[in-house]
Design a protein around this motif. Structure first.
Motif: not given
Lengths: 115, 113
Positions: B35-37, B40-42, B105-107
Motif C-alpha cells: 500500500y501507499r499511504q 488525506g488519501l488514506g 509492517g512498520p512502513g
C-alpha cells in the motif's frame, strides 16, 4: 466499485470520555467484512475490530464496539473510557467476501485524546 | 506473534534511481500486499500477491512493479523513481480465509529528491 467514506478528518475526546468515529461505505454486495484499523504515531497499523456483514450482532472488543447498520451502510466505532494511548489515526476498511483479501480503506480519522 | 518487517524505515533516493522496498513475513501467509499511504488519501493498494510468483495490480500500479520469488518475501520496485512517489509505503500479509486479518509492517517513508 466499493468505496469507504470517513467524514471526520479529525476528532478530539477528553480522557475517560466516549467518542464515536463515523464510517459509511457503498457496495452492491450482500456479504462482506468491515474493519477498523488503528495506526498510532510512528507505529504499526493494527486491527481494532472486525465485523462480518451477515452477523447482525455488533462486534465488541473490550472498550471498542461498533454500530453496524447494514441497510444504512454505516459502520461506526465507539471508544469508551478513552485513554491517552487511543490517540491515533483510525481507518475504516471494507473487504469483499469473494476477494483475494485486499482491503478498501477510508481516508482516516485522526483522534486526539486530551488529558 | 505475526511479524512483518520492512527493510528500511526511512529511505532517500534520487529521481531516476531504481528503488527496492523489501517486505518479509514470518507466518507463512499466502497473501501479501503493498500500500501507499498519503495524508488525506488514506491507504491505496499498489499490488498484491496471493501466492509465490503470482501478482495482481491494485488501484495504483503505475510506476511500480513487484516480485515474489519466495513465500515470505514481497518486494516493491520503483523502476525509475519520481518525486511524486515520495510517500509512506506499507506492506501487509494475511492468511486467506473468511476473516483474514491483515498484519502490517512498520512502513518505509520514501523521499525522492
Amino acid at each position: 466499485a466499493q468505496t469507504v467514506t470517513q467524514s471526520q478528518p479529525e476528532m478530539s475526546v477528553q480522557e475517560a470520555e466516549t467518542v464515536t468515529l463515523s464510517c459509511t461505505y457503498d457496495t452492491s454486495e450482500s456479504d462482506y467484512y468491515l474493519f477498523w484499523y488503528k495506526q498510532p504515531p510512528s507505529r504499526q497499523m493494527i486491527l481494532v475490530i472486525r465485523q462480518e456483514a451477515y452477523k447482525q450482532q455488533n462486534a465488541t472488543e473490550n472498550r471498542f464496539s461498533v454500530n453496524f447498520q447494514k441497510a444504512a451502510k454505516s459502520f461506526s466505532l465507539k471508544i469508551s473510557d478513552s485513554q491517552l494511548g487511543d490517540a491515533a489515526m483510525y481507518f475504516c476498511a471494507y473487504r469483499s467476501k469473494g476477494s483475494q483479501g485486499n482491503l478498501i480503506f477510508g481516508k482516516g480519522t485522526k483522534l486526539s485524546v486530551k488529558p | 506473534d505475526v511479524k512483518v518487517t520492512q527493510s528500511s524505515r526511512y529511505l532517500v533516493k534520487r529521481t531516476g534511481e531504481k528503488v527496492f522496498l523489501e517486505c518479509v513475513q514470518d507466518m507463512d501467509h499466502e497473501n501479501m500486499f503493498w500500500y501507499r499511504q498519503d495524508p488525506g488519501l488514506g491507504l491505496r493498494l499498489i499490488y498484491f500477491s496471493y501466492d509465490v510468483k503470482m501478482k495482481e495490480k491494485g488501484d495504483i500500479p503505475e510506476g511500480y512493479s513487484v516480485s515474489r520469488e519466495k513465500k515470505e518475501r514481497f518486494s516493491l520496485i520503483l523502476e525509475s523513481a519520481s518525486t511524486n512517489q515520495t510517500s509512506m509505503y506499507l506492506c501487509a500479509s494475511s492468511y486467506p480465509g473468511s476473516t483474514d486479518t491483515q498484519y502490517f509492517g512498520p512502513g518505509t517513508r520514501l523521499t525522492v529528491l
